[in-house]
Design a protein around this motif. Sequence first.
Motif, short mmCIF file in Angstrom:
data_model
loop_
_atom_site.label_atom_id
_atom_site.label_comp_id
_atom_site.label_asym_id
_atom_site.label_seq_id
_atom_site.Cartn_x
_atom_site.Cartn_y
_atom_site.Cartn_z
N ARG A 1 0.79 -1.21 0.00
CA ARG A 1 0.00 0.00 0.00
C ARG A 1 0.83 1.27 0.00
NH1 ARG A 1 -4.23 0.14 4.47
NH2 ARG A 1 -5.00 1.81 3.18
N ASP B 1 -10.67 -3.57 0.09
CA ASP B 1 -9.57 -2.64 0.31
C ASP B 1 -9.57 -2.15 1.75
OD1 ASP B 1 -7.59 -0.40 -0.33
OD2 ASP B 1 -8.00 -1.16 -2.33
N HIS C 1 -6.45 4.72 0.31
CA HIS C 1 -6.14 3.75 -0.75
C HIS C 1 -7.40 3.24 -1.43
CE1 HIS C 1 -4.61 -0.11 -2.44
NE2 HIS C 1 -3.45 0.52 -2.51
N VAL D 1 -8.72 3.74 -5.36
CA VAL D 1 -9.03 2.59 -6.21
C VAL D 1 -10.45 2.68 -6.76
CG1 VAL D 1 -9.49 0.10 -6.10
CG2 VAL D 1 -7.35 1.01 -5.18
N SER E 1 -6.67 -4.93 -4.68
CA SER E 1 -5.40 -4.21 -4.75
C SER E 1 -4.64 -4.36 -3.44
CB SER E 1 -5.64 -2.73 -5.07
OG SER E 1 -6.02 -2.56 -6.42
N ALA F 1 -3.88 -7.13 -8.00
CA ALA F 1 -2.66 -6.38 -8.26
C ALA F 1 -1.44 -7.29 -8.09
CB ALA F 1 -2.56 -5.19 -7.32
N SER G 1 -1.53 -1.32 -7.44
CA SER G 1 -2.83 -1.08 -6.82
C SER G 1 -3.69 -0.16 -7.67
CB SER G 1 -2.67 -0.45 -5.43
OG SER G 1 -2.27 -1.40 -4.48
#
Length: 538
Positions: A2, A66, A284, A288, A345, A374, A458
Amino acid sequence: MRFKLSSLIGAFLLPFLSFGQTKKSTPPNWFNLDFQTDGVMGISTEKAYELLKGKSSTPTIVGVLDGGVDFAHEDLKDVMWINRQEVAGNGIDDDGNGYIDDIYGWNFLGNSSGENVEHDNLEVTRLIRIYEPKYVSVLPSTPLTEMERREFVAYQQMVADYTTKLDQANFGNVNYSRLKEELDQVIANIGKQPEEITLSDLNDYKTTNDRQKMILRISKKEVDKEGFEKFYKDLEEGVEYYKNQTEYHLNKSYDSRSIVGDDYDNNTERFYGNGDVKGPDADHGTHVAGIIGAKRKNGIGIDGVADNVKILAVRIVPDGDERDKDVANGIRYAVDQGAKVINMSFGKGYAYSKSTVDSAVKYAEAKDVLLIHAAGNDAQNNDIEKNYPTKYYTDSLDAIVGEASNWITVGATSSGLDNELLADFSNYGYKSVDVFAPGIKINSTMPESKYKEMDGTSMAAPVVSGLAALIRSYYPELSAQEVKNIILKTVTKVDKKVKVKSGSSSKKVYLDEISVTGGIVNAYKAIQEAESYSKNKS
């Protein structure tokens, strides 16, 4: 996966973690653009929509597994999946699915009182905590069963990896903190805010020690590239990253699972968590989600890839490594809520209960759901170094016994057709990585209706998830496997060698030497192929 260190800071301080790829100037929506028309190696999304004019579509639910999604973001609020059968805030499981108040999705990293896990260990830390009491005193001469011998060898490898990571984290923690202290002193002496500082301010500054001279040299280079404020934020992120590494990720005494309150060793347990899909850190996951389906043509923010999508938020990734039980439950939950595409991801180098995840992947496979994963950001060959979860089903001895037909693994590329096309952080693999997609300087949504550029596989995976959702929206009669085949069949082949990391050095290879397809996904060609598939089925 990440966090990816700023290239210059990493190169100067931590050569073993550095990524030195040049960041070219690109349009903020370059991943949707076309090479022939726009001069960047996007996936030709806008060109694909020209083929779809006048064609109807159906909403496609995409599960975003996520760290959390800001469902109130100005560019996402209209594309969020909403459970209309659930009454928000009444504390009742109105739809009887086992999850109370799952309005926008579910959070497997919390409890019914509303508390949430923010930080967690790396999986290697958790595994060492399990095996250490049994094997820490074992000698080569100690009698062991065959199973114990395998565990002992695996434990020794874990300890070596863990020790390397801890040494790097301690080094980074000390040096980044000291550099930030020096830079803060420089900023205070200049008397301006970071966003106000110019190259002239730095040139005029009189340093008082060698460490200030070093940080000034770095700062001056960064001002020319992306400005002092961006550099300062990167340094802040570096300080936080290494602090979290030492305090949480690699701290064998830290274990946050008690917050969740589940029976952790019961991998069949499904119903735990809460409805807070944003959680304490949604950066994050929000980024995404925006790549996949930020509202298109609304005059604000960015345009996601898919134009008729519903984002189902499933929080399973803490600051640290995700847990296999949560991954499996996240997949099952998304499938049961109607997701036809699931974006993943995240990734890690070790697995605690791979069979539990394999079972969930098979469940998604049986329910016609496409999984996009990912490849990872370690510049490694996934054919050799594991990045879990994987598309391969394995037995108790980790031997491959099958491969998921509903799985695509995605590496990352940049905008230019040159030897730096492959993102220098991207994992690769002739057998294990299927395709590549844009993953550098990807501008997308951030919490509180903000936007930011980020790098990583990601970011590449949701580009492909968006494409998969686009196909499934306009051609709902196509199966997950057919959509996968279309995406893999229609990649843009690159007849040019790219630079790839190989240990401490680099070499030049063709994309078809480091991936299944040898290409970058192409929405325009994929829609053409989907149209052909559809006609042949009717």
